[in-house]
Structure formats: C-alpha cells, structure tokens
Enzyme design. Structure first.
Site, PDB file in Angstrom:
ATOM      1  N   ARG A  94      49.830 -10.222  40.767  1.00  0.00           N
ATOM      2  CA  ARG A  94      50.480 -11.367  41.432  1.00  0.00           C
ATOM      3  C   ARG A  94      51.995 -11.275  41.304  1.00  0.00           C
ATOM      4  O   ARG A  94      52.692 -11.100  42.287  1.00  0.00           O
ATOM      5  CB  ARG A  94      49.966 -12.677  40.850  1.00  0.00           C
ATOM      6  CG  ARG A  94      50.462 -13.920  41.589  1.00  0.00           C
ATOM      7  CD  ARG A  94      49.723 -15.143  41.074  1.00  0.00           C
ATOM      8  NE  ARG A  94      50.037 -16.337  41.828  1.00  0.00           N
ATOM      9  CZ  ARG A  94      51.033 -17.175  41.529  1.00  0.00           C
ATOM     10  NH1 ARG A  94      51.817 -16.929  40.494  1.00  0.00           N
ATOM     11  NH2 ARG A  94      51.245 -18.251  42.253  1.00  0.00           N
ATOM     12  N   GLY A 141      50.558 -16.371  36.629  1.00  0.00           N
ATOM     13  CA  GLY A 141      49.381 -16.862  37.320  1.00  0.00           C
ATOM     14  C   GLY A 141      49.774 -17.941  38.315  1.00  0.00           C
ATOM     15  O   GLY A 141      50.942 -18.290  38.435  1.00  0.00           O
ATOM     16  N   PRO A 142      48.784 -18.504  39.026  1.00  0.00           N
ATOM     17  CA  PRO A 142      49.078 -19.656  39.892  1.00  0.00           C
ATOM     18  C   PRO A 142      49.228 -20.902  39.005  1.00  0.00           C
ATOM     19  O   PRO A 142      50.067 -20.908  38.123  1.00  0.00           O
ATOM     20  CB  PRO A 142      47.871 -19.696  40.827  1.00  0.00           C
ATOM     21  CG  PRO A 142      46.760 -19.008  40.084  1.00  0.00           C
ATOM     22  CD  PRO A 142      47.405 -18.060  39.091  1.00  0.00           C
ATOM     23  N   GLU A 145      35.876 -17.344  42.320  1.00  0.00           N
ATOM     24  CA  GLU A 145      36.049 -16.043  41.645  1.00  0.00           C
ATOM     25  C   GLU A 145      34.731 -15.269  41.574  1.00  0.00           C
ATOM     26  O   GLU A 145      34.686 -14.057  41.790  1.00  0.00           O
ATOM     27  CB  GLU A 145      36.606 -16.260  40.239  1.00  0.00           C
ATOM     28  CG  GLU A 145      38.051 -16.746  40.259  1.00  0.00           C
ATOM     29  CD  GLU A 145      38.613 -16.974  38.865  1.00  0.00           C
ATOM     30  OE1 GLU A 145      39.815 -16.745  38.688  1.00  0.00           O
ATOM     31  OE2 GLU A 145      37.862 -17.389  37.966  1.00  0.00           O
ATOM     32  N   ASP A 159      35.886 -16.596  35.799  1.00  0.00           N
ATOM     33  CA  ASP A 159      35.170 -17.694  35.149  1.00  0.00           C
ATOM     34  C   ASP A 159      35.100 -18.956  36.014  1.00  0.00           C
ATOM     35  O   ASP A 159      34.620 -19.994  35.548  1.00  0.00           O
ATOM     36  CB  ASP A 159      35.842 -18.023  33.812  1.00  0.00           C
ATOM     37  CG  ASP A 159      37.347 -18.270  33.971  1.00  0.00           C
ATOM     38  OD1 ASP A 159      37.823 -18.382  35.125  1.00  0.00           O
ATOM     39  OD2 ASP A 159      38.050 -18.335  32.944  1.00  0.00           O
ATOM     40  N   TYR A 173      43.563  -5.288  39.094  1.00  0.00           N
ATOM     41  CA  TYR A 173      43.726  -6.415  38.163  1.00  0.00           C
ATOM     42  C   TYR A 173      43.298  -7.753  38.769  1.00  0.00           C
ATOM     43  O   TYR A 173      43.563  -8.802  38.203  1.00  0.00           O
ATOM     44  CB  TYR A 173      45.157  -6.410  37.582  1.00  0.00           C
ATOM     45  CG  TYR A 173      45.237  -5.296  36.556  1.00  0.00           C
ATOM     46  CD1 TYR A 173      45.358  -3.974  36.978  1.00  0.00           C
ATOM     47  CD2 TYR A 173      45.046  -5.539  35.214  1.00  0.00           C
ATOM     48  CE1 TYR A 173      45.315  -2.929  36.065  1.00  0.00           C
ATOM     49  CE2 TYR A 173      45.011  -4.506  34.291  1.00  0.00           C
ATOM     50  CZ  TYR A 173      45.143  -3.215  34.720  1.00  0.00           C
ATOM     51  OH  TYR A 173      45.072  -2.186  33.813  1.00  0.00           O
ATOM     52  N   ALA A 178      42.062 -15.114  39.022  1.00  0.00           N
ATOM     53  CA  ALA A 178      43.211 -15.404  38.161  1.00  0.00           C
ATOM     54  C   ALA A 178      42.701 -15.434  36.722  1.00  0.00           C
ATOM     55  O   ALA A 178      41.783 -16.192  36.412  1.00  0.00           O
ATOM     56  CB  ALA A 178      43.830 -16.751  38.525  1.00  0.00           C
ATOM     57  N   ASP A 211      53.632 -10.013  44.601  1.00  0.00           N
ATOM     58  CA  ASP A 211      52.883 -10.143  45.857  1.00  0.00           C
ATOM     59  C   ASP A 211      53.701 -10.802  46.969  1.00  0.00           C
ATOM     60  O   ASP A 211      53.152 -11.174  48.013  1.00  0.00           O
ATOM     61  CB  ASP A 211      51.560 -10.885  45.616  1.00  0.00           C
ATOM     62  CG  ASP A 211      51.738 -12.373  45.333  1.00  0.00           C
ATOM     63  OD1 ASP A 211      52.894 -12.864  45.315  1.00  0.00           O
ATOM     64  OD2 ASP A 211      50.723 -13.061  45.131  1.00  0.00           O
ATOM     65  N   ASP A 227      59.877 -14.603  47.098  1.00  0.00           N
ATOM     66  CA  ASP A 227      59.000 -15.114  46.050  1.00  0.00           C
ATOM     67  C   ASP A 227      58.251 -13.940  45.413  1.00  0.00           C
ATOM     68  O   ASP A 227      58.014 -12.921  46.063  1.00  0.00           O
ATOM     69  CB  ASP A 227      58.009 -16.139  46.630  1.00  0.00           C
ATOM     70  CG  ASP A 227      57.481 -17.106  45.568  1.00  0.00           C
ATOM     71  OD1 ASP A 227      57.930 -17.034  44.402  1.00  0.00           O
ATOM     72  OD2 ASP A 227      56.624 -17.944  45.908  1.00  0.00           O
ATOM     73  N   HIS A 228      57.916 -14.103  44.136  1.00  0.00           N
ATOM     74  CA  HIS A 228      57.098 -13.128  43.382  1.00  0.00           C
ATOM     75  C   HIS A 228      57.564 -11.689  43.594  1.00  0.00           C
ATOM     76  O   HIS A 228      56.856 -10.867  44.173  1.00  0.00           O
ATOM     77  CB  HIS A 228      55.620 -13.252  43.771  1.00  0.00           C
ATOM     78  CG  HIS A 228      55.064 -14.612  43.467  1.00  0.00           C
ATOM     79  ND1 HIS A 228      53.813 -15.003  43.812  1.00  0.00           N
ATOM     80  CD2 HIS A 228      55.619 -15.675  42.827  1.00  0.00           C
ATOM     81  CE1 HIS A 228      53.602 -16.257  43.407  1.00  0.00           C
ATOM     82  NE2 HIS A 228      54.697 -16.672  42.808  1.00  0.00           N
ATOM     83  N   TYR A 269      40.386 -14.585  33.919  1.00  0.00           N
ATOM     84  CA  TYR A 269      39.017 -14.076  33.822  1.00  0.00           C
ATOM     85  C   TYR A 269      38.204 -14.548  35.018  1.00  0.00           C
ATOM     86  O   TYR A 269      38.547 -15.545  35.656  1.00  0.00           O
ATOM     87  CB  TYR A 269      38.371 -14.559  32.515  1.00  0.00           C
ATOM     88  CG  TYR A 269      39.262 -14.325  31.317  1.00  0.00           C
ATOM     89  CD1 TYR A 269      39.395 -13.048  30.766  1.00  0.00           C
ATOM     90  CD2 TYR A 269      40.012 -15.367  30.761  1.00  0.00           C
ATOM     91  CE1 TYR A 269      40.240 -12.821  29.697  1.00  0.00           C
ATOM     92  CE2 TYR A 269      40.867 -15.143  29.682  1.00  0.00           C
ATOM     93  CZ  TYR A 269      40.977 -13.872  29.159  1.00  0.00           C
ATOM     94  OH  TYR A 269      41.824 -13.656  28.109  1.00  0.00           O
TER      95      TYR A 269
HETATM   96 CA   LIG Z   1      39.777 -17.367  36.298  1.00  0.00          CA
HETATM   97 CA   LIG Z   2      44.612 -10.402  36.824  1.00  0.00          CA
END
Ligand SMILES: [Ca+2]
Ligand SMILES: [Ca+2]
Ligand SMILES: [Ca+2]
Length: 454
Positions: free
Chosen positions: A238, A257-258, A319, A283, A273, A279, A173, A153-154, A281
């Site tokens: 990732r 991303g996830p 996060e 936020d 990163y 993941a 990853d 994977d990945h 920003y």
């Molecule tokens: Ca985020």
């Molecule tokens: Ca990133």
C-alpha cells in the site's frame, strides 16, 4: 484516534507518565527550521545525511553542533506543496563512500514533473551523485531509472543500499481507490508483461518494492513473477515508508494501512503482500476491499467518496473472499475487533514512517534484535523485539520518545545509545501529544532531534 482507542491510550499514559519522571533518555534539539526532513542516515563522516522533501535538497547536519552543510539543491524536483508524497525522498549512501575506492556515490529518489508545459505529470526518478569531499558537495548526476509512476498520495520512496550491492526502493499505490484518487484503479497487484519491461514501461511499478542494479538495470537474479523478471522484488503493497536490512541480511519494511493494520513486514523475494485484497492478516476485521474505480451502473465520478461506507455500485470483497497467496505481516499496528466502529472510535493505525534495526549485542539491555518503528500520528517510536532468527515479532511493542511530533525517520548513532529522529513540518497533518490529545501544532516541526540513553 478517538474514544475507545483513546481511552486505552489514556490508561497507558497514566502508567507511562509515572515512568516518564525517570526517563532513561535525555532529549535535545539538534537542528530546527528544516523543510520537511524526510530521510536521515549517519554517514562515514559522522554527519547526518538528510533529504529535505520540500526543501528539495540534500544536507549534512553535524549531530554535535547542528551546523548544516548543503550538499546539493535538486531544482528539478517538483512538489506542489499539497501532499506528504512529493519532493526529495529517499537517500542511500554507497558503503564505500569516503573509503578512497572511487565509489563516493550517493543515491537519491525524488519526484519531478515530466510535462514540460504548464500541465503536471508526476514521476519519480532514482539518481546517483558523486560526493566531492574537497567541496563537500554532490555533483555528476547520473539518472539510473526515470519515469517511475508517482502521484499525490502513497508515494513510498524509501531507499536502501543492500548487502548484495543492490538498491531497494519502495513505491506506494499512489492512492488508488482512496480519498481524492478514489476513481483511479489500484495497481498494487498488477505485474508487467515481458513487452512492457523491454519497452521500459514502468507503469505497473505501483505498490511494489523494487530491487535495482547500481546502474539502474534489472538484476539477473530478481524473481521472475508470473514468468516475467523486472525490477519488482515484491508486490501487493500500500505505502511502504520504512525499509531496512537487519545484520542477518533479512529485509524489513513498514507500511501504512487504511483505517486499520499498519504493517511490519519481512520482505521475501517474489512475494505478494496482499494489498488491496487484505490489510494486515486475512481475518475480515475492519477492512473490506472497496473497488471504487470499478463502480457498476453508476460511474465512479458520480459518487462521493466515503471511507467507511461504499455505495452499492462499488464492488466489495471481504478478505476471506480473496483466495490469493500472500505473506502476512510479522506485526500489525493495530488489528481491531470484528465489530469495531471506525466512525465512533477513529482509525487504528500509527502512520508508520521510517524504521531502523537495533542489533548491538552489548547495547541497551534487552534491545538486541529489535525494530524501531516510527509512528507518525502517534508521536512515538515503537520498539518491536524480534525472535532470534529475526523472522517473527515477540512480545508487546515498547513505546518510546513520546513528544508532539510526527517522526518521519529514525537513525541509530554509532554508540548504539543515541537515536536521531527527523520530524514533519506542521500544516498537513496531525500527531498525538504526550497527554494523548490529537494535535496539529507540533512541538518541534522540521527538526532533527536526539534521544540519548543516559
Ligand atoms: Ca485484515
Ligand atoms: Ca500486507
Ligand atoms: Ca509541467
């Protein structure tokens, strides 16, 4: 993609379908029947150099006729046929290929099994071949770096030849803390010690972008991260699937991303990163780091993986709870509202594949300085306009080339009006057809497609 997001997509489609009638692009299948074409690069011979991931070879495809000239079969490459991440992956051409300077080199990244017995121990290597123009084949293999960790994977695997005469290679990853590998730790933030580097122990080269000398050694001007210089150029990734330099020397990468926030990143030496702490920003929207492999009290192996709800024994971190320094993406596909319900609305990602930078000043009006980003589960390409200095994305993304295909990689023709795309075979995943429906049978599986601006 379900309900809410689909409703938005459906609305956009009504607009797009009325535009589709007068699409400014013509469409043509150059070649079909390939085995998971993965990377496409236009060579100085005006042929499309393509890796076939499961076909385990490098081929040259004539973009006019579709004629295939096999360059080499890489029998050592190993792919059990169960994932997107194994087989022959990245390919880069030396810029002096076919220029009579003695540098007729082609670089290939592929996975192999380092266990000589019936067991399976996955690795990835970077190999250099020499192109023999009279035979139209690749020969004289030279392994530049071997034993890079790989898994099911990945897997990253995108490879580019930089303007600084270095090779850049993405490593994913390996799926740590996710799906079938949920009890494996995620190593994207792990960095090697000096003794690991001198022992050529590359086990931390997971979730990284590597910068490599043409002989496989560590560049003397690579960043010293935490005081240690290695092949690692950037970390905290990732699954970077796109990688390309812009004409200004800036390096762009895209990343899966996830359930949310596929990323377009500007790659800066030595930077973090964010993954798996962040993941997109920082936020706190749609993502919490669930560290399954560190389950407390109950062994991870006794837990059942759930993408949406980790059990109480699994350490969770918002996060904003992580205080590390990281570089946010220049664009996210897509950031969701704080209360977004993934189980109801589905994932908010595009499954970012390869990317190209469109730079022609006198090409398609308005396109100069754009990123063309494939969205594999969306059956389209996103054009992201960059600012003059290339350091930020501006305006909305434009959606192009809608078909029921998984676009794995993209290349731009010399006329700057022709676009070549290679597609995944079906059997493993899904995409979105032009009507917005999620489909598992693709229009042009295992193909090289051409879109040409009229
Ligand atoms: Ca985020
Ligand atoms: Ca990133
Ligand atoms: Ca074996």
């Amino acid at each position: 993609m379900k309900r809410t997001l689909l409703a938005v997509i459906a609305l956009a489609q009504i607009v797009l379908q009325s535009v589709a009638a007068q699409s400014p692009f013509s469409f043509r299948v150059i070649k079909n029947g390939l085995s998971a074409p993965w990377e496409v690069r236009l060579g100085p011979d005006d042929q499309l150099w393509i890796t076939e991931r499961t076909g385990r070879r490098v081929i040259r495809v004539n973009p006019e006729t579709g004629a295939v000239t096999p360059a080499i079969s890489i029998d050592e490459s190993y792919d059990p046929g169960e994932s997107w991440h194994e087989g022959v992956l990245g390919l880069a051409l030396h810029p002096e290929l076919l220029k009579n300077t003695g540098h007729d080199y082609v670089y290939v990244a592929y996975t192999y099994d380092v266990d000589p017995g019936p067991g399976l121990s996955r690795r990835l290597k970077l190999r250099r071949y020499t192109y023999d123009q009279t035979k139209s084949t690749l020969s004289s293999p030279l392994d530049l770096i071997t034993n890079l960790p790989a898994h099911d994977d990945h897997g990253g695997g995108r490879l580019v030849f930089g303007p600084d005469q270095k090779l850049y290679l993405t490593r994913g990853d390996n799926g740590g803390n996710w799906l079938q590998n949920y009890c494996s730790p995620n190593l994207s933030q792990d960095l090697p010690t000096a003794s690991q580097v001198s022992a050529r122990d590359w086990s931390t080269y997971v979730g990284k972008i590597l910068r490599i000398n043409l002989d496989g050694s560590i560049p003397a001007d690579n960043p010293a991260i935490n005081g240690v210089r290695s092949h690692i150029y950037t970390y905290g990734h990732r699954n970077p699937q796109g990688l390309q330099f812009g004409p200004n020397g800036l390096l762009y990468s895209s990343e899966h991303g996830p359930g949310t926030d596929d990323e377009l990143n500007l790659i800066v030496a030595g930077s973090n990163y964010g993954w798996p702490h962040v993941a997109g920003y920082r936020d706190d929207r749609g993502y919490v780091y669930a560290n399954w492999s560190q389950s407390k009290g109950t062994a991870c192996s006794a837990l059942k993986f759930d993408e949406y709800q980790a059990p109480p024994s699994v350490p969770r971190q918002r996060e904003s709870e992580w205080k590390g320094t990281f570089v946010p993406p220049i664009r996210s596909f897509f950031t969701v509202p704080e209360n977004y319900d993934f189980q109801k609305s589905g994932g908010a990602t595009i499954a970012a594949g390869g990317l190209s930078i469109y730079s022609a000043a006198n090409g398609i009006p308005g396109w100069a300085n754009s990123v063309l980003q494939t969205g594999m589960t969306m059956g389209r390409v996103y054009r992201v306009k960059l600012s003059q200095d290339g350091r930020t994305a501006v305006g909305e993304s434009e959606e192009l080339f809608r078909t029921a295909n998984r676009y794995r990689d993209i290349e731009i023709g010399r006329d700057q009006r022709t676009f070549y795309l290679v597609t995944d075979n079906d059997g493993l995943g899904r995409t979105t057809d032009p009507s917005g429906a999620s489909v598992r049978t693709f229009a042009n599986p295992g193909s090289v497609l051409e879109f040409k601006r009229n």
